[in-house]
Design a protein around this motif. Structure first.
Motif, PDB file in Angstrom:
ATOM      1  N   SER A   1      -9.079   9.925   7.901  1.00 19.14           N
ATOM      2  CA  SER A   1      -8.345   9.428   7.066  1.00 19.14           C
ATOM      3  C   SER A   1      -7.110   8.294   7.821  1.00 19.14           C
ATOM      4  O   SER A   1      -7.241   8.306   8.976  1.00 19.14           O
ATOM      5  CB  SER A   1      -7.196  10.152   7.103  1.00 19.14           C
ATOM      6  OG  SER A   1      -6.617  10.747   8.050  1.00 19.14           O
TER       7      SER A   1
ATOM      8  N   GLY B   1      -3.967   5.106  -7.675  1.00 17.31           N
ATOM      9  CA  GLY B   1      -3.949   5.781  -6.389  1.00 17.31           C
ATOM     10  C   GLY B   1      -4.893   5.346  -5.438  1.00 17.31           C
ATOM     11  O   GLY B   1      -6.477   4.847  -5.929  1.00 17.31           O
ATOM     12  N   TYR B   2      -5.102   5.765  -4.280  1.00 20.92           N
ATOM     13  CA  TYR B   2      -6.261   6.222  -3.412  1.00 20.92           C
ATOM     14  C   TYR B   2      -6.065   7.303  -2.392  1.00 20.92           C
ATOM     15  O   TYR B   2      -5.205   7.642  -2.023  1.00 20.92           O
ATOM     16  CB  TYR B   2      -6.213   4.224  -2.208  1.00 20.92           C
ATOM     17  CG  TYR B   2      -4.475   4.636  -1.159  1.00 20.92           C
ATOM     18  CD1 TYR B   2      -5.224   4.871  -0.324  1.00 20.92           C
ATOM     19  CD2 TYR B   2      -3.980   3.613  -2.114  1.00 20.92           C
ATOM     20  CE1 TYR B   2      -3.316   4.793   0.139  1.00 20.92           C
ATOM     21  CE2 TYR B   2      -2.813   3.522  -1.888  1.00 20.92           C
ATOM     22  CZ  TYR B   2      -2.084   3.404  -0.241  1.00 20.92           C
ATOM     23  OH  TYR B   2      -1.246   3.202   0.037  1.00 20.92           O
ATOM     24  N   ASP B   3      -6.988   7.734  -1.485  1.00 26.13           N
ATOM     25  CA  ASP B   3      -7.370   8.708  -1.020  1.00 26.13           C
ATOM     26  C   ASP B   3      -7.522   8.869  -0.531  1.00 26.13           C
ATOM     27  O   ASP B   3      -7.795  10.450   0.638  1.00 26.13           O
ATOM     28  CB  ASP B   3      -7.587  10.428  -2.044  1.00 26.13           C
ATOM     29  CG  ASP B   3      -9.622   9.951  -2.276  1.00 26.13           C
ATOM     30  OD1 ASP B   3      -9.827   8.354  -1.787  1.00 26.13           O
ATOM     31  OD2 ASP B   3     -10.279  10.383  -2.451  1.00 26.13           O
ATOM     32  N   TRP B   4      -7.676   7.947   1.023  1.00 25.37           N
ATOM     33  CA  TRP B   4      -8.050   7.359   2.166  1.00 25.37           C
ATOM     34  C   TRP B   4      -7.136   7.356   3.343  1.00 25.37           C
ATOM     35  O   TRP B   4      -7.621   7.098   3.996  1.00 25.37           O
ATOM     36  CB  TRP B   4      -8.727   6.358   2.335  1.00 25.37           C
ATOM     37  CG  TRP B   4      -8.672   5.397   1.779  1.00 25.37           C
ATOM     38  CD1 TRP B   4      -9.410   5.148   0.360  1.00 25.37           C
ATOM     39  CD2 TRP B   4      -7.753   4.009   2.368  1.00 25.37           C
ATOM     40  NE1 TRP B   4      -8.595   3.740   0.310  1.00 25.37           N
ATOM     41  CE2 TRP B   4      -7.128   3.849   1.337  1.00 25.37           C
ATOM     42  CE3 TRP B   4      -6.820   4.252   3.002  1.00 25.37           C
ATOM     43  CZ2 TRP B   4      -6.785   2.155   1.078  1.00 25.37           C
ATOM     44  CZ3 TRP B   4      -5.700   3.256   3.398  1.00 25.37           C
ATOM     45  CH2 TRP B   4      -6.204   1.976   2.277  1.00 25.37           C
ATOM     46  N   ASN B   5      -5.531   8.316   2.685  1.00 25.27           N
ATOM     47  CA  ASN B   5      -4.757   7.466   3.484  1.00 25.27           C
ATOM     48  C   ASN B   5      -3.924   8.853   3.632  1.00 25.27           C
ATOM     49  O   ASN B   5      -2.574   8.959   3.995  1.00 25.27           O
ATOM     50  CB  ASN B   5      -3.759   7.154   2.611  1.00 25.27           C
ATOM     51  CG  ASN B   5      -2.252   6.419   3.794  1.00 25.27           C
ATOM     52  OD1 ASN B   5      -1.165   6.531   3.042  1.00 25.27           O
ATOM     53  ND2 ASN B   5      -2.509   6.171   4.886  1.00 25.27           N
TER      54      ASN B   5
ATOM     55  N   HIS C   1       2.275   6.658  -7.104  1.00 28.84           N
ATOM     56  CA  HIS C   1       1.104   6.970  -7.556  1.00 28.84           C
ATOM     57  C   HIS C   1       1.199   8.805  -7.148  1.00 28.84           C
ATOM     58  O   HIS C   1       0.943   9.380  -8.407  1.00 28.84           O
ATOM     59  CB  HIS C   1      -0.263   6.781  -6.790  1.00 28.84           C
ATOM     60  CG  HIS C   1      -1.378   8.148  -7.371  1.00 28.84           C
ATOM     61  ND1 HIS C   1      -2.316   7.751  -8.436  1.00 28.84           N
ATOM     62  CD2 HIS C   1      -2.123   8.969  -6.703  1.00 28.84           C
ATOM     63  CE1 HIS C   1      -2.886   9.098  -8.787  1.00 28.84           C
ATOM     64  NE2 HIS C   1      -2.988   9.077  -7.745  1.00 28.84           N
TER      65      HIS C   1
ATOM     66  N   LYS D   1       0.883   3.811  -3.393  1.00 28.21           N
ATOM     67  CA  LYS D   1       0.728   5.388  -2.679  1.00 28.21           C
ATOM     68  C   LYS D   1       2.224   6.317  -3.241  1.00 28.21           C
ATOM     69  O   LYS D   1       2.274   7.118  -3.863  1.00 28.21           O
ATOM     70  CB  LYS D   1       0.979   5.924  -1.827  1.00 28.21           C
ATOM     71  CG  LYS D   1       0.480   7.296  -0.876  1.00 28.21           C
ATOM     72  CD  LYS D   1       0.439   7.634   0.518  1.00 28.21           C
ATOM     73  CE  LYS D   1       0.263   9.225   0.820  1.00 28.21           C
ATOM     74  NZ  LYS D   1      -0.190   8.963   2.046  1.00 28.21           N
TER      75      LYS D   1
ATOM     76  N   LEU E   1       0.869  -0.977  -0.132  1.00 31.40           N
ATOM     77  CA  LEU E   1      -0.286  -0.016   0.045  1.00 31.40           C
ATOM     78  C   LEU E   1       0.412   1.469  -0.278  1.00 31.40           C
ATOM     79  O   LEU E   1       0.559   1.990  -0.871  1.00 31.40           O
ATOM     80  CB  LEU E   1      -1.073  -0.072   1.022  1.00 31.40           C
ATOM     81  CG  LEU E   1      -2.162  -1.161   1.690  1.00 31.40           C
ATOM     82  CD1 LEU E   1      -2.641  -0.980   2.466  1.00 31.40           C
ATOM     83  CD2 LEU E   1      -2.930  -0.781   0.332  1.00 31.40           C
TER      84      LEU E   1
END
Length: 395
Positions: free
Chosen positions: A180, A149-153, A141, A138, A134
């Motif tokens: 987050s 990617g992801y935006d909750w971190n 990305h 990130k 993960l």
């Protein structure tokens, strides 16, 4: 009275300086030589070495400001150190704080499950295997946006909870509440006692009633409501007073020992209690002297930087009890403390100016970590059986 100051150092830092070779200096008119740095023709010489070491920095103009601020930081360091020595036994033996930030180095350096035990821990490797992909995703990305990617971190751009509900009541309650999942914070939270974690969550949710009431009852018409920064200042003072009250018997025993009324073994401390009290007293004296030197004012300096000692003291207790993995935890605008007590009318323009300058770099990010890290090093050294006095010499 009007005072003139040489601003060459500041101007050079912002605007840069002209550079000319030694052999070309004579070709310049007198007016063209102002604010010009002379570069030696032969860089492989003492003059060249001096040029490289000093560069574009007018050292002579920085000597006094550097000494002034270093002496102030040193005074704060002494005060933090004295308070931490006086409170260490209270926090370790009586209140039994867990020092969450010390748990990782204790395990990494071969403590807990035998020599190098943490590297043979299957749970640790399982967590590592889950988080590493993960984190790498990130990073990829960020540098290669085409990689999904992801935006909750993201700690800086969390997800507003208000957007997840259509109910006006929940929107009003969640208006300042974001979420987050930050792996570093989660890792430290796993080392904190569950009752403390619950307390943090519960009080944080209760705090959301302030913006909720602001919207519901139109309290937002008052400028600055709900006064986050001012509340932070008051909360640190209150927390320090609570810490002193909780340690009242321990502190009373120390002072009876200082006056020869009760023997107290302080051989396990990094310095004797008498030295710790002298450190605190010396820091207060230095605050007064610094205020007189800088024309901030003796009482103004003592009051403001004495308050800064309180912030560091409270920070030591907070981090010893529940860790502080994030840098922005101390009151952010500490000059508001002086404003609340009268501002320019009481402390004068110079007093408020110096307080504002000090706040600009002491109240942000990691400066106040000086205090909690001191007590953590004391306890970590004791755990690894380092002689207490050697820890004191190191600090």
């Amino acid at each position: 009275d009007v005072e003139f100051f040489n601003s060459q150092a500041i101007e050079g830092g912002y605007m840069g300086r002209n550079v000319v070779r030694q052999r070309n200096l004579a070709a310049l008119d007198a007016g063209e030589r102002n604010f010009t740095l002379v570069k030696p023709d032969n860089m492989f010489s003492l003059a060249g070495l001096r040029y490289l070491l000093t560069g574009f920095i007018p050292i002579s103009q920085w000597v006094q400001p550097i000494l002034a601020w270093l002496s102030l930081v040193g005074a704060l360091f002494l005060g933090f150190f004295g308070f931490n020595v006086l409170m260490r036994r209270q926090w370790v033996e009586y209140e039994r704080f867990t020092f969450p930030m010390n748990i990782v180095p204790r395990f990494l350096f071969g403590s807990g499950e035998g020599e190098g035990g943490v590297f043979r821990n299957k749970v640790m490797w399982a967590g590592f295997a889950v988080i590493l992909p993960l984190v790498l995703l990130k990073g990829l990305h960020f540098y290669l946006p085409l990689v999904p990617g992801y935006d909750w971190n993201d700690i800086w751009y969390p997800i507003p909870l208000a957007k997840l509900s259509a109910n006006p009541l929940w929107i009003a309650f969640f208006q300042k509440l974001d979420i987050s999942l930050v792996f570093t914070l989660l890792a430290i939270a796993l080392l904190v006692q569950t009752d403390l974690l619950f307390s943090i969550w519960a009080v944080y949710l209760l705090y959301q009633l302030l913006p909720f009431c602001g919207s519901t009852f139109n309290f937002t018409r008052f400028a600055g409501y709900p006064w986050h920064y001012q509340q932070a200042i008051g909360s640190f003072i209150a927390y320090a007073l609570i810490a002193i009250y909780a340690a009242r018997r321990h502190l009373a025993a120390i002072f009876r020992h200082l006056f020869g009324r009760q023997p107290l073994d302080d051989s396990d401390e990094v310095v004797p209690y008498r030295v710790a009290v002298l450190c605190v007293f010396a820091s207060l004296v230095l605050f007064v002297a610094w205020g007189l030197w800088t024309k901030m004012g003796a009482w103004t300096s003592l009051l403001f930087f004495g308050y800064m000692l309180i912030v560091g003291f409270a920070g030591s207790k907070i981090r010893a009890e529940c860790g502080l993995p994030f840098g922005y935890w101390a009151p952010y605008y500490n000059m508001f403390f002086m404003s609340a007590l009268g501002g320019v009318v009481v402390f004068g323009a110079t007093g408020m100016l110096v307080a504002s300058i000090a706040s600009s770099f002491m109240s942000v990010a990691c400066f106040f970590f000086i205090s909690p890290v001191q007590v953590e090093m004391m306890e970590l050294g004791r755990f690894f059986r380092v002689r207490p006095r050697d820890i004191g010499h190191g600090l």
